[in-house]
Scaffold this active site. Structure first.
Site, mmCIF file in Angstrom:
data_model
loop_
_atom_site.group_PDB
_atom_site.id
_atom_site.type_symbol
_atom_site.label_atom_id
_atom_site.label_comp_id
_atom_site.label_asym_id
_atom_site.label_seq_id
_atom_site.Cartn_x
_atom_site.Cartn_y
_atom_site.Cartn_z
ATOM 1 N N ASN A 24 0.622 -1.034 -0.052
ATOM 2 C CA ASN A 24 -0.065 0.155 0.033
ATOM 3 C C ASN A 24 0.990 1.338 -0.198
ATOM 4 O OD1 ASN A 24 0.426 1.079 2.642
ATOM 5 N ND2 ASN A 24 -0.548 -0.822 3.553
ATOM 6 N N ASN A 78 -7.746 -8.034 9.962
ATOM 7 C CA ASN A 78 -7.818 -8.675 8.809
ATOM 8 C C ASN A 78 -8.122 -10.147 8.750
ATOM 9 O OD1 ASN A 78 -5.561 -6.175 7.768
ATOM 10 N ND2 ASN A 78 -7.706 -6.119 6.729
ATOM 11 N N ARG A 97 0.649 -11.498 2.269
ATOM 12 C CA ARG A 97 -0.319 -11.722 3.251
ATOM 13 C C ARG A 97 -0.757 -12.907 3.376
ATOM 14 N NH1 ARG A 97 -3.062 -7.017 6.331
ATOM 15 N NH2 ARG A 97 -2.851 -8.544 7.792
ATOM 16 N N HIS A 180 -8.413 -0.557 2.252
ATOM 17 C CA HIS A 180 -9.292 -1.132 3.105
ATOM 18 C C HIS A 180 -10.641 -0.349 3.502
ATOM 19 C CE1 HIS A 180 -6.201 -4.384 4.522
ATOM 20 N NE2 HIS A 180 -7.130 -4.978 3.625
ATOM 21 N N ASP A 182 -11.822 0.151 6.261
ATOM 22 C CA ASP A 182 -11.640 0.841 7.535
ATOM 23 C C ASP A 182 -10.789 1.917 7.562
ATOM 24 O OD1 ASP A 182 -9.391 -0.581 7.321
ATOM 25 O OD2 ASP A 182 -9.674 -1.673 9.094
ATOM 26 N N CYS A 276 -7.241 -1.486 12.958
ATOM 27 C CA CYS A 276 -6.632 -2.789 12.388
ATOM 28 C C CYS A 276 -5.858 -3.419 13.455
ATOM 29 C CB CYS A 276 -5.528 -2.046 11.239
ATOM 30 S SG CYS A 276 -5.897 -0.895 10.073
#
Ligand code: ARG
Length: 320
Positions: A24, A78, A97, A180, A182, A276
């Site tokens: 990101n 996540n 991930r 994301h 959030d 997060c």
């Protein structure tokens, strides 16, 4: 004091947290490696303060086991989507991930074994959904808001509806900084929605305005969004954030909330903040439980405040 109705969160100690790749726009592995030693220490201290504040606010924290080689494992939000004791395990978009998936699966097996959750289930093949980071429960409207685009698949919403038997509204994310849901969208305990307009496609904004009364929409500035100030933890009427601004504080105060700040600067370097770092594991689809939930948090907060000077309690929290 019973903990049965207190907000309950899963967290993962940041023992192996670092920025070693970039998935990101906030992540810069070179920048991290220049100060890796001090940043790792800062992360430990910031995470412990966050945990302490969550517990002091009347919530319960369960810990999962940290693991080497998966530096983003610390972002428990996540790991899965959880509602009514059922966990839908995440599937990640990026291979870096995806390595976290077996660790999260083991953590959820342990939660089921301890009767904290009833069961955990997997997504159909080929569907990515990065847990509660892209799937946010709205107790007031009794639905999930599901973010798609940068990480989660558009079809994820259907899988969520099937697994949990509740409606969803899909929201398209269009700005790489807000990868994301959030990071740009937050549902407050009384049903207000805080959001940063620039993160969403036009049709998704239209959907938001159709679904939510304008009095319940709290639009925040780009500066607040970039400070990850939408990424907060709500406990009772308290919002735990990494930082705030006078205007955000005021906007929240106008709706009856107050902000409690604890720095999470090292985690911002990975693109994450308070929400997060946690996963709420005891959300229920029954909106009538809201009143008791808030009351229990407030009771526990009062107890914790009274205990705050007790030396052993502090020592225990600091040691964890
Ligand atoms: N570096 C992580 C990633 O890019 C940060 C995840 C933050 N978590 C969140 N729920 N927004 O995936």
């Amino acid at each position: 004091m019973t903990v049965a109705h207190s907000p309950r969160f899963l967290m993962c100690p940041p023992r192996h947290f670092a920025v070693t790749y970039s998935i990101n726009p906030w992540m810069d592995p070179q920048e991290w490696s220049r100060r890796s030693h001090i940043l790792a220490q800062t992360a430990e201290a910031e995470w412990r303060s966050l945990k302490f504040l969550i517990e002091q606010s009347g919530a319960v924290v369960d810990l999962m086991t940290p693991a080497a080689g998966v530096p983003d494992l610390v972002f428990a939000a996540n790991s899965a989507v959880v509602l009514d004791g059922k966990a839908l395990l995440a599937r990640f978009r990026y291979p870096e991930r995806r390595l976290e998936e077996p660790h999260f699966a083991a953590a959820f097996d342990a939660l089921v074994e301890q009767n904290i959750l009833k069961c955990s289930t997997r997504l159909p093949a080929d569907i990515a959904l990065e847990g509660a980071g892209d799937c946010i429960w709205d107790r007031e409207r009794e639905l999930f808001w599901v973010g798609f685009g940068p990480r989660s698949s558009k079809q994820a919403a259907m899988a969520v509806e099937e697994v949990f038997g509740v409606p969803t509204v899909s929201i398209e994310l269009v700005d790489a900084r807000f990868y994301h849901l959030d990071t740009a969208f937050s549902v407050l305990p009384d049903g207000q929605i805080m959001y940063f307009k620039g993160a969403f496609s036009r049709s998704s904004l239209r959907l938001l305005h159709e679904r939510v009364d304008s009095r319940d929409l709290i639009e925040v500035s780009e500066e607040d969004a970039c400070g990850m100030r939408l990424n907060g933890i709500h406990i009772g009427r308290k919002l735990i954030l990494s930082s705030s601004s006078p205007s955000l504080r005021q906007q929240l105060a106008d709706h009856g909330y107050f902000v409690s700040v604890t720095s999470l600067s090292s985690f911002l370097l990975a693109g994450g903040s308070a929400y997060c770092l946690t996963l709420r594991t005891n959300l229920t689809s029954d909106s009538r439980s809201l009143a008791t939930d808030v009351k229990h948090a407030l009771d526990r907060q009062a107890d914790a405040d009274a205990d705050a000077h007790e030396p052993e309690r502090r020592a225990e929290n600091i040691a964890q």
